[in-house]
Design an enzyme around this catalytic site. Structure first.
Site, PDB file in Angstrom:
ATOM      1  N   SER A 115       0.846  -1.193   0.000  1.00 23.36           N
ATOM      2  CA  SER A 115       0.000   0.000   0.000  1.00 23.36           C
ATOM      3  C   SER A 115       0.879   1.239   0.000  1.00 23.36           C
ATOM      4  O   SER A 115       1.838   1.340   0.764  1.00 23.36           O
ATOM      5  CB  SER A 115      -0.904   0.008   1.241  1.00 23.36           C
ATOM      6  N   GLY A 135       4.213   4.100   3.238  1.00 26.95           N
ATOM      7  CA  GLY A 135       4.000   2.850   2.515  1.00 26.95           C
ATOM      8  C   GLY A 135       3.997   1.699   3.502  1.00 26.95           C
ATOM      9  O   GLY A 135       4.435   1.839   4.647  1.00 26.95           O
ATOM     10  N   LYS A 136       3.456   0.578   3.132  1.00 29.39           N
ATOM     11  CA  LYS A 136       3.549  -0.628   3.963  1.00 29.39           C
ATOM     12  C   LYS A 136       3.196  -1.821   3.095  1.00 29.39           C
ATOM     13  O   LYS A 136       2.421  -1.699   2.149  1.00 29.39           O
ATOM     14  CB  LYS A 136       2.549  -0.562   5.126  1.00 29.39           C
ATOM     15  N   GLY A 137       3.773  -2.959   3.429  1.00 28.00           N
ATOM     16  CA  GLY A 137       3.472  -4.154   2.649  1.00 28.00           C
ATOM     17  C   GLY A 137       3.440  -5.362   3.543  1.00 28.00           C
ATOM     18  O   GLY A 137       3.852  -5.314   4.697  1.00 28.00           O
TER      19      GLY A 137
END
Ligand code: NAD
Length: 422
Positions: free
Chosen positions: A65, A110-112
């Site tokens: 994201s 951001g992050k994943g």
């Protein structure tokens, strides 16, 4: 705290939206801008098929994201966990936007994550998973676009595999594609200690802010992992007394102060801090209720909640873990404690030194440890003072809201200056 997707107290995306709405209201932000910021710029869902050691193929699902890139490239960790969901990843990316803006580094959030239980995979299966996931998100990452980092159950080895996979595709080494790498591959000195050191710096500033001093302050720390240990070590070097620490198996207490290095050695040898010589046992729950100058929850989320909030007696709380205090308890403690430092500031040392790592990678010029620690100190002290000044502007709002207001104002100003195109 159990995550219930329908409960705004525990659904991370709902929680993130509530926090945004609250701080937006404080500064009278247009609802259209709030709506704009509730939606991430982009979320990619990917299939991650992995050939297992026994020849079978298992298919995992992963996400990345990118919440808001208006201040710079997206930045945030990649977690491997069976409970990863798209909503959670979006919420975490939103928090990264605020964290980066609050400490004023030029990144967006951001992050994943991959929905997987990494404990069920062998090392070579984890390597194949990481390489395939990296390939899958490659269309939306680059060293100028989105820079992943380690998070829950990913580490410097995971980052080395990601960097290698990306570099093999490019045909040349791209160290700046991820941060949290081993130092040998372009990682930064001081990255490992950065989050805990940051917690210590913020704790010292908090003591000053309430007219006290860190010297001989009594401190209890829940969680003696990476963050808890480095916070304890730095704080005891500053002259504080670490009176109690714990891990998932239990805790130890000594009001004269614990020897933090001997304790770390003991934990390495025995797997836990429990039964450390020269200390008395204490449960995790009772550690939280100690009458200390500073309580530092540095383990997991949701440990201070409606059922135990009234028993908390610390003068100050510094949130080293992510989300250790539920929203209900935070309201209560905001009235009761002299200072409650929110996670987005207290544990931001990691992302700050990640930023330094990225800068060093882009320049191919590496700093010594002194410089890393000096710059970390400068950035954090400024952010802490910003939070105190902003809270004075509004009265007794949550310290989290004061921190959020700073972040939101910066993001909004960048949005305003850039404009909406077309
Ligand atoms: P870690 O795995 O190294 O250490 C976690 C510690 O917490 C361990 O000592 C573990 O035994 C203990 N623990 C686990 N469950 C517990 C429980 N129920 N009660 C008491 N102790 C328990 O993790 P870490 O990297 O130190 O991270 C700690 C927290 O800080 C997490 O919430 C993490 O999300 C947050 N955080 C870490 C970083 C970082 O750079 N490492 C950055 C930002 C936020």
């Amino acid at each position: 705290m159990k995550a219930d997707p329908t409960n705004p107290e525990t659904n991370p995306y709902e929680m993130a939206c509530r926090q945004l709405e609250r701080s937006a209201e404080l500064i009278g932000l247009d609802s259209e801008l709030v709506d704009y910021l509730k939606v991430p710029d982009r979320v990619l869902t990917v299939k991650v098929p992995v050939r297992m050691d026994d020849g079978r193929i298992r298919v995992f699902v992963g996400y990345r994201s990118q919440h808001c890139g208006v201040r710079g490239p997206y930045k945030g960790g990649i977690r491997y966990h069976p409970n990863v969901t798209m909503e959670e990843v979006i919420a975490l990316s939103m928090w990264m936007t605020w964290k980066c803006a609050l400490v004023d580094i030029p990144f967006g959030g951001g992050k994943g994550g991959v929905r997987v239980n990494p404990k069920e995979l062998s090392n070579s299966e984890l390597e194949r998973l990481t390489r395939r996931f990296t390939t899958a998100i490659m269309p939306i990452i680059s060293e100028n676009r989105d820079i992943p980092a380690p998070d829950i159950y990913t580490d410097s080895q995971t980052m080395a595999w990601m960097m290698d996979t990306y570099s093999v595709y490019k045909g040349y080494t791209v160290p700046g594609i991820v941060t949290g790498k081993p130092v040998e591959l372009g990682g930064s000195l001081g990255r490992e200690s950065a989050t805990g050191r940051g917690v210590a710096i913020i704790t010292r500033e908090s003591a000053k802010a309430i007219g006290s001093t860190i010297k001989d302050a009594s401190i209890a720390i829940q969680g003696y992992g990476n963050v808890g240990y480095w916070a304890a070590k730095t704080l005891s070097e500053m002259g504080a007394r670490i009176v109690a620490v714990s891990d998932s198996r239990g805790g130890v207490i000594n009001w004269d102060g614990l020897d933090v290095d001997a304790l770390a050695r003991y934990k390495r040898e025995t797997g836990s801090v429990v039964d450390f010589p020269g200390s008395e046992p204490i449960s995790n729950e009772n550690l939280l209720k100690l009458k200390v100058d500073v309580l530092i929850p540095a383990a997991i989320g949701g440990v201070i909640h409606g059922d135990n909030m009234k028993k908390i007696r610390a003068r100050m709380i510094v949130e080293a873990a992510n989300g250790p205090i539920t929203p209900e308890a935070e309201e209560h403690l905001n009235r009761k404690c002299e200072l409650v430092v929110p996670d987005i500031l207290a544990n931001s040392g990691g992302v700050i030194v990640s930023y330094f790592e990225w800068v060093q990678d882009l320049e191919r010029y590496f700093w010594d440890l002194d410089r890393v620690n000096r710059e970390l100190e400068r950035v954090l002290v400024k952010a802490f003072r910003d939070m105190i000044v902003t809270r004075q502007e509004f009265g007794r709002i949550l310290w989290r809201d004061a921190a959020m207001v700073i972040a939101l104002r910066r993001v909004i100003e960048s949005l305003r200056l850039r404009g909406l195109w077309p």
